[in-house]
Design a protein around this motif. Structure first.
Motif, mmCIF file in Angstrom:
data_model
loop_
_atom_site.group_PDB
_atom_site.id
_atom_site.type_symbol
_atom_site.label_atom_id
_atom_site.label_comp_id
_atom_site.label_asym_id
_atom_site.label_seq_id
_atom_site.Cartn_x
_atom_site.Cartn_y
_atom_site.Cartn_z
ATOM 1 N N VAL A 112 0.977 -1.053 0.023
ATOM 2 C CA VAL A 112 0.017 0.144 0.195
ATOM 3 C C VAL A 112 0.975 0.982 -0.072
ATOM 4 N N GLY A 113 0.478 2.060 -1.066
ATOM 5 C CA GLY A 113 1.720 3.230 -1.253
ATOM 6 C C GLY A 113 1.516 4.341 -0.396
ATOM 7 N N LYS A 114 0.439 4.618 0.528
ATOM 8 C CA LYS A 114 0.261 5.564 1.445
ATOM 9 C C LYS A 114 0.131 5.171 2.732
ATOM 10 N N VAL A 115 1.062 5.687 3.916
ATOM 11 C CA VAL A 115 0.703 5.216 5.288
ATOM 12 C C VAL A 115 -0.319 5.576 5.997
ATOM 13 N N LEU A 116 -0.757 7.184 5.670
ATOM 14 C CA LEU A 116 -1.810 7.545 6.410
ATOM 15 C C LEU A 116 -3.020 8.103 5.426
ATOM 16 N N GLN A 117 -4.300 7.789 5.573
ATOM 17 C CA GLN A 117 -5.223 8.082 4.554
ATOM 18 C C GLN A 117 -6.458 8.364 5.468
ATOM 19 N N ASP A 118 -7.270 9.281 4.725
ATOM 20 C CA ASP A 118 -8.510 9.447 5.083
ATOM 21 C C ASP A 118 -9.462 9.058 3.988
ATOM 22 N N ASP A 119 -9.940 7.662 4.024
ATOM 23 C CA ASP A 119 -10.647 6.934 3.175
ATOM 24 C C ASP A 119 -11.862 6.086 3.904
ATOM 25 N N ALA A 120 -13.094 6.849 3.669
ATOM 26 C CA ALA A 120 -13.979 6.108 4.343
ATOM 27 C C ALA A 120 -14.410 4.677 3.826
ATOM 28 N N GLN A 121 -13.964 4.229 2.568
ATOM 29 C CA GLN A 121 -14.384 2.787 2.115
ATOM 30 C C GLN A 121 -13.281 1.980 2.954
ATOM 31 N N LEU A 122 -12.004 2.385 2.911
ATOM 32 C CA LEU A 122 -10.949 1.504 3.471
ATOM 33 C C LEU A 122 -11.515 1.176 5.154
ATOM 34 N N ARG A 123 -11.947 2.572 5.713
ATOM 35 C CA ARG A 123 -12.277 2.453 7.253
ATOM 36 C C ARG A 123 -13.360 1.415 7.309
ATOM 37 N N SER A 124 -14.415 1.750 6.540
ATOM 38 C CA SER A 124 -15.408 0.762 6.787
ATOM 39 C C SER A 124 -15.288 -0.638 6.587
ATOM 40 N N HIS A 125 -14.096 -0.942 5.616
ATOM 41 C CA HIS A 125 -13.956 -2.498 5.751
ATOM 42 C C HIS A 125 -13.122 -2.995 6.786
ATOM 43 N N ILE A 126 -11.990 -2.125 7.456
ATOM 44 C CA ILE A 126 -11.098 -2.319 8.436
ATOM 45 C C ILE A 126 -12.279 -2.599 9.579
ATOM 46 N N LEU A 127 -12.983 -1.941 10.067
ATOM 47 C CA LEU A 127 -13.830 -1.914 11.112
ATOM 48 C C LEU A 127 -14.674 -3.099 11.053
ATOM 49 N N GLY A 128 -15.205 -3.131 9.715
ATOM 50 C CA GLY A 128 -16.175 -4.562 9.534
ATOM 51 C C GLY A 128 -15.456 -5.771 9.864
ATOM 52 N N LEU A 129 -14.050 -5.927 9.245
ATOM 53 C CA LEU A 129 -13.380 -6.962 9.667
ATOM 54 C C LEU A 129 -12.931 -7.278 10.912
ATOM 55 N N ALA A 130 -12.717 -6.154 11.862
ATOM 56 C CA ALA A 130 -12.523 -6.076 13.206
ATOM 57 C C ALA A 130 -13.564 -6.719 13.976
#
Length: 274
Positions: A112-130
């Protein structure tokens, strides 16, 4: 009043090589370390300050943090508010096949090219998996969710995959292999300079530029990761400390806690409760 520092680990019942960390931090600081897994985190509240990939970063509530395997970093709570975050650790053995299925060429080199992101889609996936890890869902449900996450990553990184792949240096890959093969032994800088065929001081500088850690930090980090795996498999604390070259349990505790926030005993007890 400051909130107690709390670190709770949970493993996926469906996929063995996935782990979740739920953390609250007020005055704790991680030492420089790296994980062998992909690390996907969401800052829930407070501010997460850390140094990674040659830059200082400040992650505010809602931001996504991504560390590729072997990305050296540290971290602590920034500002006056207590930091709360979740971090999902996914081993490449789980993620790479999903990325290949999602159409990523050379998925083993995916970063992944960027260490810090403000991305609602990624956030949703991560919290969903958690949430799936926390609720011990079926293997099929978790695998499906992980594949959808891999598809999301593939789509967002497709155009950048070739440019974000780190060019491997055979000299330092050789030094790393030497450290890995001597994980239970004491290793000297003289030995490593002979392996690299360069002066000790040149090796120190070049190694740190390549891995983000000194040879000693890298070697200690690798031993800690192997020790963590042994704890997960049920090896006793004393046997783990002895096997991986820690002189006693006190020294093992002092090396383990700056990486995982808790002692080896607390880490294993965390896993037994999940």
């Amino acid at each position: 009043m400051l909130t107690e520092n709390r670190f709770q680990f949970a493993k996926s019942a469906a996929l063995d090589e996935v782990m979740l960390l739920k953390a609250s931090m007020s005055d704790f600081s991680y030492g420089t370390h790296a994980h062998e897994e992909f690390s996907f985190g969401v800052t829930l509240s407070g501010r997460q300050d850390f140094f990674a990939l040659g830059e200082y970063h400040k992650s505010h509530a809602g931001n996504v943090i991504v560390f590729n395997p072997e990305d050296a970093h540290d971290g602590h709570s920034g500002g006056e508010s207590t930091l709360h975050y979740k971090m999902l650790y996914i081993h490449p053995d789980q993620l790479v096949p999903m990325l290949e299925s999602a159409g990523v060429h050379q998925a083993k080199s995916f970063r992944v090219g960027k260490v810090l992101q403000d991305d609602a889609q990624l956030r949703s996936h991560i919290l969903g998996l958690a949430g799936l890890v926390e609720n011990n869902v079926s293997s099929l449900e978790y695998s499906s969710a992980l594949y959808e996450f891999a598809e999301c990553l593939a789509h967002k990184e497709r155009l950048k995959t070739d440019t974000t792949t780190r060019i491997k240096d055979p000299v330092f890959e050789r030094v790393r292999d030497y450290l890995h093969s001597h994980v239970t032994e004491e290793v000297s800088l003289d030995e490593l300079s002979q392996v690299a065929q360069m002066s000790k001081y040149h090796l120190l500088r070049r190694f740190r530029d390549y891995f983000g850690m000194t040879p000693h930090q890298y070697w200690q980090n690798y031993r800690i990761n192997r020790a963590k795996e042994a704890l997960e498999l049920g090896m006793s604390l004393a046997d783990v400390a002895f096997t991986f070259g820690f002189s006693d349990l006190s020294y093992f505790n002092r090396r383990f806690k700056p990486v995982f926030g808790i002692t080896p005993y607390q880490f294993r007890r965390n896993l037994l409760r999940t």
